[in-house]
Design an enzyme around this catalytic site. Structure first.
Site, PDB file in Angstrom:
ATOM      1  N   GLU A   1      -8.541  10.653 -15.238  1.00  0.00           N
ATOM      2  CA  GLU A   1      -7.549   9.345 -14.576  1.00  0.00           C
ATOM      3  C   GLU A   1      -9.061   7.769 -15.212  1.00  0.00           C
ATOM      4  OE1 GLU A   1      -7.361   8.974 -10.497  1.00  0.00           O
ATOM      5  OE2 GLU A   1      -6.240  11.018 -10.576  1.00  0.00           O
TER       6      GLU A   1
ATOM      7  N   GLU B   1      -9.816  15.231  -7.363  1.00  0.00           N
ATOM      8  CA  GLU B   1     -11.027  14.627  -6.005  1.00  0.00           C
ATOM      9  C   GLU B   1     -11.163  14.846  -4.790  1.00  0.00           C
ATOM     10  OE1 GLU B   1      -9.355  10.505  -6.501  1.00  0.00           O
ATOM     11  OE2 GLU B   1      -9.107   9.848  -8.600  1.00  0.00           O
TER      12      GLU B   1
END
Ligand code: IFM
Length: 496
Positions: free
Chosen positions: A398, A192
């Protein structure tokens, strides 16, 4: 050739009926591919603790969490869930749950305390022991090199807005690749990078807590460069069979209306949320319009000749992290201040040059984070990348939900909302596979409750409950449910 990103492809995706009707997802017994990985994910600072052991030095998250007012209740990762000492038991728990893969990250300052120079053997040894324990139990390790914990010394030297940080990352990647490449086959450079750049240097709700939009855009480019240089360093240091990818929290952005202004707001936020990373990483170019829309913030003079070539390395897979979609509209006179974009409270925007765009709460049920539950968004996201980079294997690296879980008097922890969340999202993944997407695995976030960054320990994402007083681990009912799905490779009817 991958399909280019056009405003048309964006708007038609953002307005696809499927994205508005998650209930359309079917719930029969759904069989996943035989070699599909059933995983759970964590990250170093969120679980390890032992922050001063075996040569580890502070990262930006140690400094940030120890700064008054930065995290809920002043919580820090000093102890976290003591995974550094309890990793054997944690791996035994994973085996008990029948997980076939575990995604974790390496703490850079355990390996290079100053962020440069020779490696600390004790730090590498910890990860070698962890990986060996996983392999002994038949669990495929998936290693992430960077999950937000930049060595503080590198931040002192300027952090991600400085170009040198990308070179330091490549050196670190080469060290870890050489040390563990014989036993880990799945490698992720960055987790991320949007959060590192825009929450770390833009809104300041993440470490290092800076609020400088130009620095955020510089950071984004240097994170891209770090990925490219790091991927090359990994490949030079490791056996060829290993696979290298990146995990992006790519966003599904929707418009409140079909007006040209609102659709343009989607295009601009998509550039900042997605295109700024996947443009260079997947296509070797920044997306059309990005430089213009941020021209008042930076002239992008930090992008040097040859950078895009260095960034655009072949990828063996793409990791997608998905939680909730975003809803935007044009708002020429948007008030300054916190936005409903789900990224924490700050008077500073994480969206450089987008002060005239408003974020709205998406309708529907929400998790404890206030994030709307929208499994259709996960299907949409997977299909976007399946179309944009055909042939590139995808992993959902995720996905999960925070709920206010509490043990019953007998010690059991029931979390039916999380089971419903996981069921709906796995059904969306299955639908994407049925629609032709090459999804190879799913990692639930998170294996166990842990330090949820600025929210501290107040938000529980785990499938395993952790009593923070005793550090006792108790699988919640969702963990047992997920174990059943992993064991059969099939998603049954939802028993609500
Ligand atoms: O806990 C985080 C994780 O570290 C990165 N992705 C989102 C999760 C939930 O906020």
């Amino acid at each position: 050739m991958p399909e280019p990103i056009t405003p048309e492809s964006l708007t038609s995706a953002s307005l696809a009926p499927e994205s508005l009707a998650p209930e359309a997802i079917s719930t029969g017994p759904l069989a996943f591919p035989a070699d599909f990985l059933w995983g759970a994910a964590t990250s170093a600072y969120q679980i390890e603790g032992a922050v001063r052991e075996d040569g580890r030095t502070p990262s930006i998250w140690d400094t940030f969490s120890h700064t008054p007012g930065r995290t809920e209740g002043g919580d820090t990762g000093d102890v976290a869930v003591e995974h550094y000492h309890r990793y054997r038991d944690d791996v035994a728990l994973m085996a008990d749950l029948g997980l076939t893969s575990y995604r974790f990250s390496v703490a850079w300052t355990r390996v290079q305390p100053t962020g440069r120079g020779p490696a600390v053997q004790r730090g590498l040894d910890f990860y070698r022991r962890l990986v060996d324990e996983l392999l002994d139990r038949g669990i495929t390790p998936s290693l992430t090199l960077y999950h937000w914990d930049l060595p503080q010394e590198l931040e002192n030297a300027g952090g991600w807005p400085e170009r040198d940080t990308a070179y330091r990352f490549a050196e670190y990647a080469g060290i870890v690749g050489a040390a563990l490449g014989d036993r880990v086959q799945l490698w992720t450079t960055l987790n991320e990078p949007w959060c590192s750049a825009f929450l770390g240097y833009g809104s300041g709700v993440h470490a290092p807590g800076r609020t400088d939009p130009a620095a955020a855009l510089r950071a984004a480019h240097h994170l891209n460069l770090a990925h490219g240089l790091g991927a090359s360093a990994l490949r030079a240091a490791m056996p060829k069979r290993n696979r290298v990818g990146v995990s992006l929290n790519s966003s599904v952005i929707r418009a409140v209306s079909e007006s040209a202004e609102d659709l343009d707001a989607v295009r601009r936020i998509d550039n900042l949320a997605n295109g700024v990373f996947h443009g260079p990483l997947l296509h070797g170019a920044y997306p059309a319009g990005l430089f213009e829309q941020t021209a008042r913030v930076t002239d992008w003079g930090h992008v040097q000749e040859g950078d895009l070539r260095a960034i655009h390395q072949p990828l063996d897979f793409l990791g997608l992290n998905y939680y909730t979609p975003a809803l935007v509209s044009a708002a020429p006179s948007a008030p300054a201040g916190p936005r409903a974009d789900g990224h924490g409270a700050s008077d500073h925007s994480p969206w450089p040059g987008a002060g005239d765009i408003a974020f709205h709460q998406t309708p529907g049920e929400r998790t404890e984070m206030g994030w709307t539950i929208d499994p259709g968004g996960l299907h949409e996201l997977i299909m976007r990348y399946a179309r944009e980079v055909p042939g590139l294997p995808l992993y959902v690296t995720e996905n999960g939900a925070a709920y206010d879980d509490k043990p019953d008097p007998d010690g059991t922890v029931h979390d039916p909302e999380r089971i419903a969340y996981l069921h709906a999202h796995l059904a969306a993944v299955h639908r994407a596979v049925a629609d032709g997407a090459d999804v190879r695995g799913y990692y639930l976030w998170s294996l166990m409750d842990n330090f949820e960054w600025a929210y501290g320990y107040g938000k529980r994402f785990g499938a395993v409950y952790v009593d923070y007083e005793t550090q006792a681990r108790t699988p919640k009912s969702s963990a047992r449910w997920y174990a059943g799905v992993a064991a059969t490779g099939e998603l049954g009817e939802f028993q609500g």
